[in-house]
Design a protein around this motif. Sequence first.
Motif, PDB file in Angstrom:
ATOM      1  N   THR A 121       0.837  -1.201   0.000  1.00  0.00           N
ATOM      2  CA  THR A 121       0.000   0.000   0.000  1.00  0.00           C
ATOM      3  C   THR A 121       0.870   1.248   0.000  1.00  0.00           C
ATOM      4  N   ALA A 122       1.772   1.299  -0.969  1.00  0.00           N
ATOM      5  CA  ALA A 122       2.721   2.411  -1.020  1.00  0.00           C
ATOM      6  C   ALA A 122       2.008   3.738  -1.258  1.00  0.00           C
ATOM      7  N   ARG A 123       2.543   4.785  -0.648  1.00  0.00           N
ATOM      8  CA  ARG A 123       1.990   6.130  -0.828  1.00  0.00           C
ATOM      9  C   ARG A 123       2.112   6.536  -2.299  1.00  0.00           C
ATOM     10  N   GLY A 124       1.059   7.083  -2.834  1.00  0.00           N
ATOM     11  CA  GLY A 124       1.056   7.525  -4.220  1.00  0.00           C
ATOM     12  C   GLY A 124       0.458   6.519  -5.185  1.00  0.00           C
ATOM     13  N   ASP A 125       0.354   5.260  -4.764  1.00  0.00           N
ATOM     14  CA  ASP A 125      -0.276   4.260  -5.629  1.00  0.00           C
ATOM     15  C   ASP A 125      -1.776   4.515  -5.693  1.00  0.00           C
ATOM     16  N   LYS A 126      -2.321   4.434  -6.873  1.00  0.00           N
ATOM     17  CA  LYS A 126      -3.755   4.622  -7.057  1.00  0.00           C
ATOM     18  C   LYS A 126      -4.531   3.311  -6.958  1.00  0.00           C
ATOM     19  N   LEU A 127      -3.833   2.177  -7.116  1.00  0.00           N
ATOM     20  CA  LEU A 127      -4.512   0.875  -7.166  1.00  0.00           C
ATOM     21  C   LEU A 127      -4.031  -0.016  -6.026  1.00  0.00           C
ATOM     22  N   LYS A 128      -4.007   0.530  -4.820  1.00  0.00           N
ATOM     23  CA  LYS A 128      -3.648  -0.259  -3.651  1.00  0.00           C
ATOM     24  C   LYS A 128      -4.637  -1.405  -3.474  1.00  0.00           C
ATOM     25  N   GLY A 129      -4.155  -2.505  -2.939  1.00  0.00           N
ATOM     26  CA  GLY A 129      -5.024  -3.655  -2.734  1.00  0.00           C
ATOM     27  C   GLY A 129      -5.203  -4.512  -3.961  1.00  0.00           C
ATOM     28  N   LYS A 130      -4.408  -4.255  -5.016  1.00  0.00           N
ATOM     29  CA  LYS A 130      -4.488  -5.059  -6.234  1.00  0.00           C
ATOM     30  C   LYS A 130      -3.108  -5.600  -6.593  1.00  0.00           C
ATOM     31  N   ASN A 131      -3.077  -6.716  -7.303  1.00  0.00           N
ATOM     32  CA  ASN A 131      -1.834  -7.201  -7.901  1.00  0.00           C
ATOM     33  C   ASN A 131      -1.543  -6.330  -9.118  1.00  0.00           C
ATOM     34  N   ARG A 132      -0.331  -5.752  -9.184  1.00  0.00           N
ATOM     35  CA  ARG A 132      -0.093  -4.771 -10.226  1.00  0.00           C
ATOM     36  C   ARG A 132       1.380  -4.715 -10.637  1.00  0.00           C
ATOM     37  N   ILE A 133       1.585  -4.263 -11.885  1.00  0.00           N
ATOM     38  CA  ILE A 133       2.914  -3.959 -12.418  1.00  0.00           C
ATOM     39  C   ILE A 133       2.972  -2.447 -12.579  1.00  0.00           C
ATOM     40  N   GLN A 134       3.988  -1.830 -11.991  1.00  0.00           N
ATOM     41  CA  GLN A 134       4.091  -0.384 -12.028  1.00  0.00           C
ATOM     42  C   GLN A 134       5.309   0.017 -12.846  1.00  0.00           C
ATOM     43  N   LEU A 135       5.093   0.784 -13.920  1.00  0.00           N
ATOM     44  CA  LEU A 135       6.167   1.240 -14.799  1.00  0.00           C
ATOM     45  C   LEU A 135       6.513   2.690 -14.492  1.00  0.00           C
TER      46      LEU A 135
END
Length: 456
Positions: free
Chosen positions: A327-341
Amino acid sequence: MKKLLIIATLAAVGMGACSKDDGVSAPEDLRKYVQVTIPENAASGETRTSVDGTTTSWVAGYKVAVSLYNGSTTEVCEFTVDRTGATTTFSGSVPVGSYTCAAVHYPFCAATFDAVNKTFTHTWGDAYCSTDLAAYDFMFSTVYETPFVVDETTTVLPIALTFRPLMARIGMKLALGANETPKYVTFTTDDNVLPTAGTVNADGTFSASALTNSLTVETDRKEFTVGLLPVGVASKMSVHVTTTDGMTYSDKSFQLAGLKRNTHYTMNVPCRTKRFMLTVPDGVNSKYGTGTYKNNEFYSVDPATDPTGIFKDWYFYRAELKNTTNTARGDKLKGKNRIQLQVALGGNNSNNGAFVTAPIQCDGTKTVTVSFTAATNRAISANYWIGVTDNGPITSDWLRDINKISPHAEGLIPRSDNVSHSHTFTVTNGQRIMVKVSNTLGEHHLEFADFTYTVE
């Protein structure tokens, strides 16, 4: 089944071949042993089943456990198959002494024999398929209950035993294409009805002591035999076939009426539509999660953090992998499995984040549909390119080159959260899906959550 006749010949051997399961063992120098051979007609070929379900054989080096009960303690002695074939001899050693009953189980494993209650108890691992079923194709014997003595002049042990196979065997045929290789098959039931531990009586009655609703069989074969413990309760069962490209077929579901002991079944599994759905293991999330993108640059996932190989043959550049607990600060899709580029401040296209999936396995030309939920921490919209690209070798320069995605589709991620996207392409064997950030207007990141692609 043919009877076992155990013949003993004089020979002094070490005591490592036997152990007591209770009581205190006598000092080694006070114990005497004789060499024992189970002769060639010990068991008929039908007691062994190889992976193709048609050839039966024993294999040199297999171990059986001979349990000898003296009225208070049980000696467990290891016997070894002498040679490969439909029939063989078994060699081992037993200590001198008086015994009131005897029994045998195969393979030599952590199973125990209760001489008082005449039962065998065992906990099975999750390796329900092997090259020849030797690891788990459990057999137990009748119990010999006439007292006998082993002394230094013994030549024949008056023990008649019959092997009784326990497992239900299922001949599996997976309808995979020529370019597809299975990785594992998972059986899943609606309820916890699949045994993983239990007790079998001398008459063959099996009682489960531990149950699960999912068992996984690892195999690289399209046709094989799997052994499962007897199942006495009906339940709906689904069969999921995962191939080595990380995608899963789930085209088989049926009503499981039960599985009987020592009964052979057959199952044909159609494989039509397969799917990959993004999950990020905790180990991967910890290593490639929050705040790591500046250090990871070009990488593939360390197998030590990804034991089931979810990201085998995937490659990433300036990307983070996060799961539902991140649940990193700034993430818009917390609580989901995600790849962040990532896009660095003042960066250019070649330095923008990117990733490619594993090569897709298929025959001919197929349709692949990619879907995901997207978001950006940018104040205005952000863009990405997505498409199908040929296989590697994948390098840092490859992922830095946005022209590798040609032809491609372009996507727009607005500032709004949880925006659904879907793209459809054609794919041939060995091609990958590639995604890369396409704009360079300031430092920001793009998130691709619940990343899923389907081939049909």
